[in-house]
Design an enzyme around this catalytic site. Structure first.
Site: not given
Ligand code: NAD
Length: 295
Positions: A65-66, A170, A245
């Site tokens: 998901l985003p 990440k 983001k």
């Protein structure tokens, strides 16, 4: 072969789900976007009408998901755990805040489930080719259990450590990616403005000390490389808003760990400004257009 639920079939999740089917697994899928569901159906997935229906029979639940609010909403606010089969292993592959990953994994544990964070690197090309890098945070036992499933979608599967550490690795990686994409764009734009052919300049820098991933496989200048977003009007790939983001997540982590990350902070400002100019949905390599002053 396993029964797998896959939630979130976007640029990344779509091809990842197809690779699981190609490896012989049975897939039950859900996404809010009907076009994404159609695509998965054509690839052999069973389309569910809700996330609850998708997970009911699954031995593994995978989400892509985003961002953090999407993941927390699905698992915690909607309490998806209630619909998941006992003993199933949950892996969230989205890039989200490490604290958010830990919060969702703790909620899973409280309801008797093991959950790992397993964000990926390698882009849409890697998702399509099944060559992604997975960075897993969770217990060693959960890592061993999820590894064969992730291997159908990726080439390098790392165990980073406890819950949340997959996300830590990440966001560090993506902060560096943003910085070298901006640096690569800056160098190419300078070269072009000073009269060198961009293909020639790229070939030179690819085997010189400025070489990096953005230059080698994701050239940001249209027409230099085939099949990269820059040569497709910056479509597909990894969106500017998603990069902003991730840079926001790395800055939150920098603040909470009292770490100095000046280039990460500048990269966030540049990507935010680019997004505010209306380029949020373009691929992140379009930062070159921002530097050119044409976005
Ligand atoms: P995307 O926006 O293309 O796909 C997200 C999908 O999730 C969409 O299809 C959307 O409809 C679906 N979705 C949103 N909320 C949902 C819900 N509640 N239930 C079901 N489906 C829902 O994004 P993407 O590029 O596939 O990226 C997904 C994640 O992977 C992000 O966290 C991103 O940062 C990360 N990532 C992306 C890339 C890349 O190159 N695109 C590379 C590495 C990691």
């Amino acid at each position: 072969m396993a029964q797998i639920a896959f939630i979130g079939l976007g640029n990344m999740g779509g091809p990842m789900a197809l690779n699981l089917i190609k490896a012989g697994h049975t897939l039950s899928v859900f996404d809010l976007n009907p076009a994404a569901l159609d695509n998965a159906k054509q690839g052999g997935a069973k389309v569910a009408n809700s996330p609850e229906e998708a997970v009911r029979e699954a031995d593994f639940v995978i989400s892509m998901l985003p961002s953090s609010p999407h993941v927390e909403s699905l698992y915690i606010e909607k309490n998806l755990f209630q619909s998941i089969k006992k003993g199933a292993l949950i892996a969230d592959c989205s890039t989200i805040a490490p604290d958010s990953a830990r919060k969702v994994a703790k909620a899973a544990n409280e309801q008797g489930f093991e959950m790992v964070d397993a964000p990926v690197s390698g882009g849409v090309g890697g998702a399509q080719a099944g060559t992604l890098t997975f960075i897993v945070g969770g217990s060693p036992a959960a890592f061993e259990k999820i590894k064969p499933i992730l291997s159908a979608m990726g080439k390098n599967i790392f165990h980073a450590g406890d819950s949340g550490t997959g996300q830590v690795a990440k966001i560090c990686n993506n902060m560096l990616l943003a910085i070298h994409m901006i640096g690569t764009s800056e160098a190419l734009n300078l070269g072009v403005n000073c009269g060198i052919d961009p293909k020639t300049l790229s070939e030179i820098m690819k085997v010189s000390s400025g070489r990096n991933w953005s230059l080698e496989v994701y050239n940001p200048l249209p027409g230099v490389m085939e099949n990269v977003p820059a040569s497709k009007n910056y479509s597909g790939g990894f969106g500017v808003d998603l990069m902003a983001k991730d840079l926001g997540l790395s800055q939150e982590a920098a603040i909470s760990s009292r770490t100095s990350t000046p280039l990460g902070s500048l990269a966030l400002s540049l990507y935010r400004a680019h997004s505010r100019n209306g380029s949020g949905k373009l691929d992140f390599s379009s930062i070159l257009q921002f530097l050119k002053g044409s976005s």
